[in-house]
Design an enzyme around this catalytic site. Structure first.
Site, PDB file in Angstrom:
ATOM      1  NE  ARG A   1      -2.305  -1.390   3.483  1.00 12.68           N
ATOM      2  CZ  ARG A   1      -2.685  -1.137   4.733  1.00 12.68           C
ATOM      3  NH1 ARG A   1      -3.759  -0.413   4.952  1.00 12.68           N
ATOM      4  NH2 ARG A   1      -2.002  -1.597   5.755  1.00 12.68           N
TER       5      ARG A   1
ATOM      6  CE  LYS B   1      -3.956   3.300   4.228  1.00 18.86           C
ATOM      7  NZ  LYS B   1      -5.357   3.717   4.118  1.00 18.86           N
TER       8      LYS B   1
ATOM      9  CE  LYS C   1     -19.972  -0.103  -3.313  1.00 17.96           C
ATOM     10  NZ  LYS C   1     -19.426  -1.216  -2.601  1.00 17.96           N
TER      11      LYS C   1
ATOM     12  N   GLY D   1     -26.622   0.951  15.208  1.00 17.21           N
ATOM     13  CA  GLY D   1     -25.837  -0.146  15.790  1.00 17.21           C
ATOM     14  C   GLY D   1     -24.535   0.285  16.410  1.00 17.21           C
TER      15      GLY D   1
ATOM     16  CG  ASP E   1     -26.821  -3.944  10.054  1.00 19.66           C
ATOM     17  OD1 ASP E   1     -27.901  -3.353  10.238  1.00 19.66           O
ATOM     18  OD2 ASP E   1     -25.862  -3.874  10.852  1.00 19.66           O
TER      19      ASP E   1
ATOM     20  CB  CYS F   1     -26.985   2.984   4.275  1.00 23.48           C
ATOM     21  SG  CYS F   1     -25.681   1.816   4.660  1.00 23.48           S
TER      22      CYS F   1
ATOM     23  CG  HIS G   1     -20.794   9.671   5.878  1.00 25.52           C
ATOM     24  ND1 HIS G   1     -21.841   8.910   5.415  1.00 25.52           N
ATOM     25  CD2 HIS G   1     -19.786   8.817   6.133  1.00 25.52           C
ATOM     26  CE1 HIS G   1     -21.446   7.644   5.380  1.00 25.52           C
ATOM     27  NE2 HIS G   1     -20.218   7.559   5.801  1.00 25.52           N
TER      28      HIS G   1
ATOM     29  CB  CYS H   1     -25.231   4.875   8.304  1.00 28.52           C
ATOM     30  SG  CYS H   1     -24.316   3.356   7.949  1.00 28.52           S
TER      31      CYS H   1
HETATM   32  N1  GLN Z   1     -24.852  -1.895  12.255  1.00 34.79           N
HETATM   33  C1  GLN Z   1     -23.831  -1.321  11.443  1.00 34.79           C
HETATM   34  C2  GLN Z   1     -23.280  -0.079  12.132  1.00 34.79           C
HETATM   35  O1  GLN Z   1     -23.995   0.602  12.750  1.00 34.79           O
HETATM   36  C3  GLN Z   1     -24.333  -0.965  10.067  1.00 34.79           C
HETATM   37  C4  GLN Z   1     -23.234  -0.440   9.191  1.00 34.79           C
HETATM   38  C5  GLN Z   1     -23.616  -0.212   7.744  1.00 34.79           C
HETATM   39  O2  GLN Z   1     -24.754  -0.010   7.392  1.00 34.79           O
HETATM   40  N2  GLN Z   1     -22.668  -0.216   6.859  1.00 34.79           N
HETATM   41  O3  GLN Z   1     -22.113   0.249  12.014  1.00 34.79           O
HETATM   42 ZN    ZN Z   2     -25.634   1.903   6.958  1.00 30.67          ZN
END
Ligand code: GLN
Ligand code: ZN
Length: 761
Positions: free
Chosen positions: A16, A19, A112, A431, A598, A642, A693, A725
């Site tokens: 890497r 990076k 993507k 989560g 998930d 998500c 984010h 998320c």
């Molecule tokens: N349960 C996961 C979290 O909260 C879900 C992550 C995700 O959607 N990529 O981190």
């Molecule tokens: Zn998510």
């Protein structure tokens, strides 16, 4: 002599290196000259590896400082105009600003690359975008390759794929409105390449593997007629799927050769070969560029031999697509045992496979190497490590009944509501809670053996207890344990399931400087013991509120891994689903009444062609249902998705039949929900009310506004309140403030409803 080549090589470096250099440059720790030097070293190394492996030409143009799409834009001068740069004077810093944003500019959008896990930067199409020429970096690279004595083939992303993958920002009605300008830009570029005496130019048009409408199809012939007139010989590269529906079109194009992906779509060969133009080169992609298994050289040779008989030197051999999507070098790997290692091939090893095939076609087969490859593959399929009788037996017993909950949603939800008596608009999170440095250090130390198991347990329990306490204080209705014990949502489960392997250095570029190490599913997936029950039970013991158990779903477990090539993806998904079903059952037994499974990668698994969607959706939905359906009516199954388009697959999301789905919607200002409304999504929904984010704290009023919007689409009784998320990338102070505001937004909404009701009565 047969020509051997590759469409592209991973640029990040086996260790890497790119990076670390990029990140050091961004932190101002190294100069631009240092960074450029490291890039040059990597390119030289990768070309040398290609040359040493007997490739007849090295591929130039697959290198990028961040992303190959952005680099193509920089080369053409077609970078986003909102940054007001002079295309020919674009600096590396400007380039990175486009990719990453800064205080005054937002970053380019990322998405993507077809059905891979590589994210490219989305071109921004505006009426004022130009293709009048940009930076000379490619020409510097060509000079480097030649100075090192390599015969070079230059690779470019094709004009139609480039236009197709961009997004119209303003002033245009269709991306093809830019085609005349783009063609002129490519013509200029190709003329320069010809002048430079380049032997071959490979132009990638992977959009040919998509369902293209008439307008895009019609654009190919005039575009390539215009390009081929004054250019080096063109190899038009297609990959990722079948392009046989375009056989007549492809045959009519004035190109010198066409590359076909014969790993993903071997069936296209017959159709395309039927009236293959005389003089045209066929580049046969027979070594898998998307997976890590050692090739079946006998099978590849069996494909190539009749082609060789027919085409002679007009047959070229290659990997199916760019090797960007596999790790660099298996010889650098240290975590895998000798047996597993003997089954695999990373980019460097794939070069050797291509060379072996070339040797065999040219009448100099390396019999020993073929024999060794054959034995390794046979040993793999015979290995007791990939077969598990228990799993096989269970698969045979899978029936429709396993996919069915006891009662339909309407009945289940009544029992669930009665069980928990949650307020209207229940609040919850997805989560994970912030993964602090202390948590990551503890996990790493435990893994190294430097932190005793009991001390680790103690520390994680303390973390859980503090996360539970904070959620109680915030007034959230449905709690989570915070996922402190998880490094990654797939790796964590994979490490505790049989049939999964993890590398130490198997890095693949995800975007920019971000790399991932996808697990390798090599055998039947089996859960030897409960995975999450201890943590969830402990978390539930600390509170009277419902604690959600937290699992990663079967499709996501599959999608973010390298998967077996000796059985259909659907079978592997089913094996994972059965393992998860047992975990769900154990959680329920342990008194966990809400379990979230998930599936953020559910949408990503969709095949490129719509004709293949139903088959995928069918097994993907089935796998999810099997993982979830073993529970009693009073047990509530949640799922989460998500960062994807959902509207085109809503019937299947509904068919998953989760009691509650939480989805990311705030970035689109809840627009996403319109689809759910129009479709009349039948179960409970938690549309994300703030973007996790964004580093800023969402205000109560913003979230109540979004929730009012959601109420227009979702009945009150079925509306949940949650972030977009997981919160693991955030800090604690911002998490607390954001959730505090979120709970207040839900309260405000409850008051509004109460007021409306009193007003109405
Ligand atoms: N349960 C996961 C979290 O909260 C879900 C992550 C995700 O959607 N990529 O981190
Ligand atoms: Zn998510």
């Amino acid at each position: 002599m047969t020509t051997a080549h590759i469409l592209g090589f991973p640029r990040i470096g086996a260790q890497r290196e790119l990076k670390f250099a990029q990140e050091a440059f961004w932190r101002d720790e190294i100069t631009e000259t240092d960074l450029r030097g490291i890039g040059q070293t990597l390119r030289q190394r990768h070309w040398q590896q290609q040359a040493d492996a007997g490739m007849n030409m090295v591929t130039v143009g697959d290198f990028a400082w961040y992303d190959q799409v952005l680099s193509t834009l920089a080369l053409l001068g077609a970078t986003p105009t909102r940054l007001k740069t002079v295309p020919s004077q674009l600096t590396l810093s400007d380039y990175f600003t486009m990719a990453r944003g800064d205080t005054t500019h937002f970053a380019m959008e990322m998405t993507k690359w077809f059905d891979t896990n590589y994210h490219y930067l989305v071109p921004e199409w505006t009426a004022d975008v130009r293709f009048d020429g940009g930076v000379d970096w490619l020409f510097d690279e060509i000079a480097e390759a030649r100075a090192a004595g390599h015969r070079t083939k230059v690779v470019l992303i094709g004009p139609l794929t480039l236009l197709h993958r961009g997004k119209i920002k303003s002033g245009l009605t269709h991306a093809l409105d830019l085609l005349p300008a783009a063609v002129a830009g490519y013509q200029g570029l190709l003329k320069r390449l010809q002048y430079a005496g380049i032997d071959w130019v490979q132009i990638d048009e992977p959009i040919l593997a998509l369902d293209l409408d008439a307008r895009w199809r019609a654009a190919f012939a005039p575009t390539y007629q215009a390009l081929a007139a004054d250019a080096p010989p063109i190899l038009l590269a297609t990959y990722f799927d079948d392009v046989s529906e375009h056989a007549a079109l492809l045959h009519s194009l004035p190109v010198a050769g066409v590359h076909l992906d014969l790993v993903r779509a071997p069936q296209q060969l017959d159709t395309l070969l039927a009236d293959w133009p005389a003089d045209r080169i066929l580049s046969a992609g027979v070594v898998d560029g998307r997976n890590v298994w050692r090739a079946d050289l006998d099978a590849a040779l069996a494909t190539l031999t009749p082609l060789h008989d027919k085409l002679g030197e007009r047959l070229w051999i290659a990997a199916s697509c760019s090797l960007l999507h596999v790790p660099t070098d298996l010889d650098q790997e240290s975590a895998l045992d000798a047996e597993l290692t003997s089954w695999l091939a990373f980019a460097v090893q794939k070069l050797a496979e291509i060379r072996l095939l070339k040797g065999a076609l040219d009448g100099a087969p390396d019999v020993d190497a073929f024999h060794a490859a054959r034995q390794a593959r046979q040993a793999r399929f015979m290995s007791p490590r990939i077969h598990n009788q228990l799993v096989q037996k269970r698969l045979q017993g899978v029936s429709e009944a396993l996919t069915q909950r006891q009662s339909p949603f309407n009945q289940r939800i009544e029992q669930q509501r009665a069980r928990w008596q949650l307020p209207l608009f229940p609040t919850t999170t997805i989560g994970s809670f912030p993964q602090t440095a202390a948590i990551r250090q503890a996990r790493a130390a435990h893994k190294r053996g430097a932190l005793a198991h009991l001390d680790y347990l103690e520390q994680m329990r303390a973390e859980i207890s503090s996360v539970v306490e904070q959620q109680e204080q915030l007034g959230l209705d449905v709690l989570v344990h915070g996922e402190a014990e998880r490094n990654d949502m797939v790796e964590y489960f994979g490490e505790q399931l049989w049939g999964y392997a993890f590398t130490q250095h198997g890095w693949v570029q995800s975007y920019g400087s971000r790399c991932v190490k996808p697990p390798i599913i090599y055998g039947d997936v089996y859960r030897p013991e409960a995975i999450t029950v201890g943590w969830s039970r402990y978390a539930q013991s600390l509170t009277l509120k419902p604690m959600k158990g937290m699992l990663t779903g079967p499709v996501t477990m599959l999608q973010w891994s390298f998967v077996r090539d000796d059985q259909p993806r659907a079978t592997t998904a089913l094996q994972i689903a059965l393992a998860l079903r047992d975990e769900v059952g154990d959680l329920e037994q342990a008194g966990i009444g809400m379990i979230q499974i998930d599936e953020p990668a559910f949408r990503e698994g969709l095949p490129l062609k719509a004709r293949d969607w139903p088959a995928y959706l069918d097994w993907a939905v089935k796998a999810f249902r099997i993982s979830a359906a073993g529970v009693a009516d009073q047990t509530q199954i949640h799922t989460h998705m998500c960062y994807a388009e959902f509207n085109d697959i809503l019937p299947w999301i509904a068919a998953m039949d989760a009691d509650v789905i939480t989805i990311e919607t705030s970035r689109s200002d809840m627009e996403l929900l319109d689809g759910f409304g129009a479709f009349a999504y039948p179960n409970d929904i938690g549309p994300g009310v703030y973007d996790i984010h964004a580093p800023r704290i969402p205000q109560v009023e913003e979230m109540t506004r979004l929730l009012r919007k959601a109420r227009g689409v979702i009945p009150d009784a079925r509306l949940w309140v949650n972030p977009d998320c997981g919160l693991k990338t955030r800090s604690w102070p911002e998490t607390q403030q954001a959730l505090h505001n979120m709970v207040r937004a839900a309260q405000a909404l409850r008051q509004e409803v109460a007021a409306q009701e009193t007003g109405a009565s």
